[in-house]
Design a protein around this motif. Structure first.
Motif, PDB file in Angstrom:
ATOM      1  N   TRP A  30       0.832  -1.202   0.000  1.00 45.47           N
ATOM      2  CA  TRP A  30       0.000   0.000   0.000  1.00 45.47           C
ATOM      3  C   TRP A  30       0.872   1.258   0.000  1.00 45.47           C
ATOM      4  N   ARG A  31       1.899   1.253   0.835  1.00 43.50           N
ATOM      5  CA  ARG A  31       2.796   2.414   0.945  1.00 43.50           C
ATOM      6  C   ARG A  31       3.497   2.693  -0.382  1.00 43.50           C
ATOM      7  N   ALA A  32       3.966   1.634  -1.032  1.00 42.67           N
ATOM      8  CA  ALA A  32       4.650   1.797  -2.319  1.00 42.67           C
ATOM      9  C   ALA A  32       3.699   2.414  -3.342  1.00 42.67           C
ATOM     10  N   ALA A  33       2.437   1.973  -3.312  1.00 34.92           N
ATOM     11  CA  ALA A  33       1.452   2.526  -4.248  1.00 34.92           C
ATOM     12  C   ALA A  33       1.181   3.996  -3.935  1.00 34.92           C
ATOM     13  N   GLU A  34       1.129   4.326  -2.668  1.00 35.62           N
ATOM     14  CA  GLU A  34       0.906   5.735  -2.296  1.00 35.62           C
ATOM     15  C   GLU A  34       2.041   6.613  -2.846  1.00 35.62           C
ATOM     16  N   PRO A 243      -3.598  -5.573  -4.233  1.00 41.07           N
ATOM     17  CA  PRO A 243      -3.877  -6.659  -5.188  1.00 41.07           C
ATOM     18  C   PRO A 243      -3.600  -8.055  -4.624  1.00 41.07           C
ATOM     19  N   ASP A 244      -2.498  -8.242  -3.940  1.00 41.06           N
ATOM     20  CA  ASP A 244      -2.137  -9.594  -3.461  1.00 41.06           C
ATOM     21  C   ASP A 244      -3.177 -10.222  -2.542  1.00 41.06           C
ATOM     22  N   ILE A 245      -3.885  -9.428  -1.777  1.00 44.58           N
ATOM     23  CA  ILE A 245      -4.864 -10.014  -0.866  1.00 44.58           C
ATOM     24  C   ILE A 245      -6.077 -10.521  -1.669  1.00 44.58           C
ATOM     25  N   TYR A 303      -8.772  -7.715  -8.337  1.00 45.07           N
ATOM     26  CA  TYR A 303      -7.321  -7.806  -8.505  1.00 45.07           C
ATOM     27  C   TYR A 303      -6.891  -7.134  -9.803  1.00 45.07           C
ATOM     28  N   GLU A 304      -7.587  -7.482 -10.887  1.00 41.68           N
ATOM     29  CA  GLU A 304      -7.244  -6.904 -12.198  1.00 41.68           C
ATOM     30  C   GLU A 304      -7.437  -5.388 -12.198  1.00 41.68           C
ATOM     31  N   GLY A 310      -1.432   2.312  -9.390  1.00 43.39           N
ATOM     32  CA  GLY A 310      -0.365   2.654  -8.445  1.00 43.39           C
ATOM     33  C   GLY A 310       0.325   1.418  -7.905  1.00 43.39           C
ATOM     34  N   TYR A 311      -0.314   0.246  -8.041  1.00 46.64           N
ATOM     35  CA  TYR A 311       0.274  -0.997  -7.511  1.00 46.64           C
ATOM     36  C   TYR A 311       1.137  -1.675  -8.565  1.00 46.64           C
TER      37      TYR A 311
END
Ligand code: GYE
Length: 311
Positions: A30-34, A243-245, A303-304, A310-311
């Motif tokens: 999440w942080r990386a996407a932010e 996405p991974d969850i 997921y898609e 951002g992910y």
């Protein structure tokens, strides 16, 4: 003529702004996407973004903010790693008349030390996760283990509080272990391994509540390695909606997550542009939504959709 002049000179353009961003680090997906979205949002608005990664350390954030003040930036974004200890540096920014916007976490400081905070309702998120669990176990006895976020961070404090509120009065549900996993996959896995050992190889655990998806993903691995089925033997509920969850949910290995948008910067830049244009003061809290997703919500489709945002 007046209107035209207003258009020419007073348009809400953020283009000539220089904004410093003190980011926590990259502990989670999440942080990386932010971070990605903040950079994208700045670029699309023509904002000159100065980015500083604090590697999880408050002292690095304080240094970065002081350096932004010294450079005379027009505004500062900060995602505060912990809730306390901000008074001095925020006062310095205020004295320099540089508006500060908090991103995704809150601080224990006087409200007049920042312009606004763009965050979710972190207590509510914990509450949504807790209510889902209360409804799902439907009165059956259930021992819960909890993976907390970074100690002293507002999401760790508030997500714990909201979850406990949802469970209170439901004596069938008991939190038997609760420890920090620092919002990371690695620590989530490590701490879950210790929970499993301590609770009869996991046989005495009915559910896991993780303060973010990354810790849940790490814990799911630990549960599988212990020979149990995550999502069935041990229910898994967490927060973020990365996405991974959704992949884990599609595989039946995670049960529910509460969505947190990684686009905190968009509303922050909007508020700053309006403030800069004509002094419009935003509300103290710009609240983002918190939506619950379960396995019924077509996780592969979500997921898609998430991939690429951002992910
Ligand atoms: O949920 C977690 C991240 O501060 C609310 O920080 C945010 C949290 C987010 O590392 O994944």
């Amino acid at each position: 003529a007046t209107i035209l002049a207003a258009c020419m000179f007073g348009s809400a353009s953020a283009a000539d702004m220089t904004v410093g961003f003190s980011q926590i680090g990259s502990e989670s997906g999440w942080r990386a996407a932010e971070t990605t979205l903040t950079k994208q949002q700045a670029e699309s608005r023509g904002i000159d973004l100065k980015f500083a990664d604090a590697q999880q350390k408050q002292e690095n954030q304080i240094k970065a903010i002081r350096s932004f003040i010294a450079q005379g930036v027009d505004a500062i974004l900060v995602a505060p790693v912990v809730a306390t200890g901000w008074d001095d540096v925020l006062t310095e920014a205020k004295d320099a008349e540089i508006p500060v916007v908090l991103l995704d976490r809150t601080v224990d400081a006087s409200e007049d030390l920042y312009l606004t905070a763009v965050t979710s309702d972190l207590v509510h998120e914990g509450n949504v996760a807790g209510k889902w669990l209360v409804d799902t176990v439907a009165g059956k006895p259930c021992n819960v283990v909890e993976l907390q976020g970074t100690t002293g961070s507002s999401p760790a404090i508030d997500r714990k509080k909201g979850f406990e509120q949802a469970l209170s009065g439901n004596d069938n549900l008991k939190i038997v272990r609760s420890q920090t996993g620092d919002f990371t996959r690695t620590k989530g896995k490590e701490v879950m391994e210790s929970f499993l050992k301590a609770e009869n190889g996991g046989k005495d655990i009915c559910a896991l509540y993780a303060h973010n998806d990354d810790m849940a993903v790490g814990a799911i691995q630990a549960i599988k390695e212990a020979g149990l089925k995550p999502g069935t033997d041990i229910l898994v509920v967490s927060i973020d909606a990365v996405p991974d969850i959704f992949q884990a949910m599609a595989a039946g290995e995670a049960n529910a997550t509460v969505e947190l948008t990684p686009n905190m910067a968009g509303p922050a830049f909007d508020a700053l542009a309006a403030y800069k244009k004509d002094g419009t003061v935003p509300p103290k809290w710009i609240q983002t939504e918190s939506k619950l997703y379960t396995q019924k919500d077509d996780p592969m489709k979500v997921y898609e959709e998430k991939k690429g945002l951002g992910y």
